[in-house]
Design a protein around this motif. Structure first.
Motif, short mmCIF file in Angstrom:
data_model
loop_
_atom_site.label_atom_id
_atom_site.label_comp_id
_atom_site.label_asym_id
_atom_site.label_seq_id
_atom_site.Cartn_x
_atom_site.Cartn_y
_atom_site.Cartn_z
N THR A 75 0.89 4.34 -2.65
CA THR A 75 -0.06 4.04 -3.73
C THR A 75 -0.96 5.25 -3.99
O THR A 75 -1.53 5.83 -3.07
CB THR A 75 -0.95 2.84 -3.35
N GLU A 76 -1.06 5.61 -5.26
CA GLU A 76 -1.93 6.74 -5.61
C GLU A 76 -3.25 6.26 -6.21
O GLU A 76 -4.25 6.95 -6.15
CB GLU A 76 -1.22 7.65 -6.62
N PHE A 77 -3.21 5.11 -6.84
CA PHE A 77 -4.42 4.61 -7.50
C PHE A 77 -4.64 3.14 -7.16
O PHE A 77 -3.71 2.34 -7.23
CB PHE A 77 -4.30 4.74 -9.03
N ILE A 78 -5.87 2.85 -6.82
CA ILE A 78 -6.25 1.45 -6.59
C ILE A 78 -7.15 1.04 -7.74
O ILE A 78 -8.14 1.72 -8.03
CB ILE A 78 -7.08 1.30 -5.28
N HIS A 126 -7.40 2.01 5.38
CA HIS A 126 -5.98 1.89 5.67
C HIS A 126 -5.29 3.25 5.52
O HIS A 126 -5.47 3.95 4.52
CB HIS A 126 -5.33 0.87 4.73
N GLU A 127 -4.49 3.56 6.52
CA GLU A 127 -3.79 4.84 6.55
C GLU A 127 -2.98 5.11 5.26
O GLU A 127 -3.02 6.21 4.70
CB GLU A 127 -2.87 4.84 7.80
N ASP A 128 -2.31 4.10 4.77
CA ASP A 128 -1.43 4.30 3.59
C ASP A 128 -2.22 4.59 2.31
O ASP A 128 -1.64 5.00 1.31
CB ASP A 128 -0.56 3.06 3.35
N LEU A 129 -3.52 4.34 2.35
CA LEU A 129 -4.32 4.53 1.13
C LEU A 129 -5.28 5.71 1.26
O LEU A 129 -6.18 5.86 0.44
CB LEU A 129 -5.10 3.25 0.81
N TYR A 146 0.78 -1.24 0.00
CA TYR A 146 0.00 0.00 0.00
C TYR A 146 0.81 1.29 0.00
O TYR A 146 0.34 2.30 -0.53
CB TYR A 146 -0.94 0.04 1.21
N SER A 147 1.99 1.27 0.60
CA SER A 147 2.66 2.56 0.78
C SER A 147 2.92 3.26 -0.55
O SER A 147 3.31 2.62 -1.54
CB SER A 147 3.97 2.39 1.57
#
Ligand code: GTP
Ligand code: MG
Length: 254
Positions: free
Chosen positions: A174-177, A202-205, A171-172
């Motif tokens: 990450t700009e697009f899922i 999630h914090e990272d997202l 996740y860290s």
């Protein structure tokens, strides 16, 4: 259907190929529209760099990006040691710095979804305009797409149940899922929903934009994007830009 490329299983993430592709080959679109519209650039309004990169997708974009990188380096090195007192060289250095800054932008994209949803098929359809033979992804596949000067690092993560607990290790930054949904798999849509909201919390997202692909639209009796959207209660998502797009990875439609 072309089946001359075989993908997976892979035991670990690796950058297997530096692909230079045109976004025109496989992008999401505005429904009903004829023009190819690059999915995340237009759907998410994710910033001018990304939007600009996708506005006029062309095969030369990636190549230009690489050339651009080379140019930047050569300008920089030719100016080395000459000192800042020569205005044209100083300007050249500044220009080179700016140039390389814009050329080197990289955006991280993760492709997630349950096993068999079509993530790997989508990734390679997007990269090469081809349908590949896949087997369940163990770990992940990672590919780089360069469109104009913008680099997208696409992480296709295995979706089997035993692998889902390790999604968060990707996740860290990450700009697009990209969440891929098997539109025929009604039974497991609740699991997809659970995974989606877990990710969004999630914090990272927290800054990531979400594109949901309602894949396998060629299958008889599949759910529409609207049905999936309703089930996933997408309209309740306020803190992430999102977009849902129906598609068929086998044909590249959507
Ligand atoms: N009919 C149909 N089949 C599809 C489509 N997209 C993918 N498939 C098929 O679905 C199966 C699974 O595709 P994959 O891309 O391997 O699925 P995945 O999501 O990567 O699965 P994991 O790696 O296990 O997480 C393959 O047999 C694909 O050919 C589609 O749009 N329509
Ligand atoms: Mg896969």
């Amino acid at each position: 259907m072309r089946n001359d490329v075989v993908v997976g299983p892979r035991s670990d993430a690796r950058r297997s190929r530096k692909a230079l592709v045109a976004a025109a080959g496989w992008g999401g679109g505005v429904e009903g529209g004829s023009a190819y519209l690059p999915f995340w650039a237009l759907s998410f309004g994710s910033g001018p760099a990304v939007a600009a990169a996708f506005k006029s997708p062309a095969p030369a974009g990636g190549v230009r990006a690489l050339l651009c990188r080379g140019d930047a380096r050569s300008v920089t090195s030719s100016g080395r040691g000459t000192g800042p007192s020569q205005p044209s060289l100083a300007m050249g250095l500044i220009f080179a710095k700016l140039w390389s800054f814009f050329c080197d932008q990289e955006h991280k994209v993760i492709i997630v979804g349950l096993d068999n949803a079509g993530k790997t098929t989508i990734l390679y359809q997007f990269l090469m305009n081809e349908v590949v033979h896949t087997s369940p992804t163990i770990g992940s596949n990672v590919e780089e797409i360069v469109v104009k000067n913008t680099h997208f690092l696409m992480w296709d993560i295995g979706g089997q149940e035993s692998l889902r607990s390790s999604w968060n290790t990707y996740y860290s930054n990450t700009e697009f899922i990209i969440l891929v949904v098997d539109s025929i798999d009604r039974e497991r849509l609740s699991i997809t929903k659970e995974e989606l909201y877990k990710m969004l919390a999630h914090e990272d997202l927290r800054k990531a934009a979400v594109l949901i692909f309602a894949n396998k639209q060629d299958m008889k009796g599949c759910m529409t994007a609207a049905e999936i959207s309703k089930y996933l209660t997408l309209s309740s998502i306020k803190d992430h830009p999102w977009h849902i797009q129906s598609c068929c990875a086998l044909t590249g439609e959507g």
